[in-house]
Motif scaffolding. Structure first.
Motif, short mmCIF file in Angstrom:
data_model
loop_
_atom_site.label_atom_id
_atom_site.label_comp_id
_atom_site.label_asym_id
_atom_site.label_seq_id
_atom_site.Cartn_x
_atom_site.Cartn_y
_atom_site.Cartn_z
N UNK A 66 74.62 -53.69 35.86
CA UNK A 66 73.41 -53.93 35.07
C UNK A 66 73.76 -54.65 33.77
N UNK A 67 72.95 -55.65 33.44
CA UNK A 67 73.14 -56.42 32.21
C UNK A 67 72.74 -55.56 31.01
N UNK A 68 73.53 -55.63 29.93
CA UNK A 68 73.28 -54.79 28.76
C UNK A 68 72.52 -55.51 27.64
N UNK A 69 72.24 -56.79 27.81
CA UNK A 69 71.54 -57.55 26.76
C UNK A 69 70.22 -56.86 26.41
N UNK A 70 69.98 -56.68 25.13
CA UNK A 70 68.75 -56.05 24.66
C UNK A 70 68.77 -54.54 24.64
N UNK A 71 69.84 -53.93 25.12
CA UNK A 71 69.92 -52.47 25.14
C UNK A 71 70.01 -51.92 23.72
N UNK A 72 69.25 -50.89 23.45
CA UNK A 72 69.33 -50.22 22.15
C UNK A 72 70.32 -49.06 22.21
N UNK A 73 70.41 -48.44 23.41
CA UNK A 73 71.26 -47.26 23.57
C UNK A 73 71.88 -47.27 24.96
N UNK A 74 73.18 -47.03 25.01
CA UNK A 74 73.89 -46.91 26.29
C UNK A 74 74.64 -45.59 26.25
N UNK A 75 74.46 -44.80 27.31
CA UNK A 75 75.11 -43.50 27.39
C UNK A 75 76.09 -43.50 28.56
N UNK A 76 77.22 -42.85 28.35
CA UNK A 76 78.23 -42.71 29.40
C UNK A 76 78.48 -41.23 29.63
N UNK A 77 78.59 -40.87 30.91
CA UNK A 77 78.80 -39.47 31.26
C UNK A 77 79.49 -39.40 32.63
N UNK A 78 80.15 -38.27 32.90
CA UNK A 78 80.80 -38.10 34.19
C UNK A 78 79.76 -37.78 35.26
N UNK A 79 80.19 -37.79 36.53
CA UNK A 79 79.26 -37.41 37.60
C UNK A 79 78.72 -36.01 37.34
N UNK A 80 77.49 -35.79 37.71
CA UNK A 80 76.86 -34.49 37.52
C UNK A 80 76.68 -33.81 38.86
N UNK A 81 76.70 -32.49 38.83
CA UNK A 81 76.44 -31.73 40.03
C UNK A 81 75.15 -30.95 39.84
N UNK A 82 74.50 -30.65 40.91
CA UNK A 82 73.26 -29.89 40.83
C UNK A 82 73.54 -28.42 40.65
N UNK A 83 72.50 -27.69 40.36
CA UNK A 83 72.73 -26.25 40.22
C UNK A 83 71.53 -25.54 39.71
#
Length: 83
Positions: A66-83
């Motif tokens: 995904x292109x990041x141009x114009x993004x105000x906020x970018x978040x990074x996180x590890x894979x999530x599991x349900x629960x």
């Protein structure tokens, strides 16, 4: 743009968020991950397995191409599991 880090990504980077202005060549989420991983040992450790990192742009989950141009906020996180 504001960059947010969650869970073990935050722990490895050593901060929850920061304001960044990446160079113009950084066009996609994958480019941003590659650029971040060059910013120091802690970033290299956080992004050592870039394929497992998940991202969101302005609170919407996105793929790494995904292109990041114009993004105000970018978040990074590890894979999530349900629960």
């Amino acid at each position: 743009m504001k960059v947010l880090y969650f869970a073990w990504v935050r722990e490895r980077v050593g901060k929850a968020e920061e304001a960044l202005d990446p160079p113009p060549a950084v066009a996609t989420v994958a480019d941003l991950i590659a650029w971040l991983s060059q910013r120091g040992e802690e970033y290299a450790y956080a992004f050592e397995k870039p394929k497992v990192i998940r991202a969101a742009i302005d609170r919407m989950h996105v793929n790494q191409d995904t292109v990041i141009a114009g993004a105000r906020e970018i978040a990074f996180f590890p894979p999530m599991t349900g629960g």
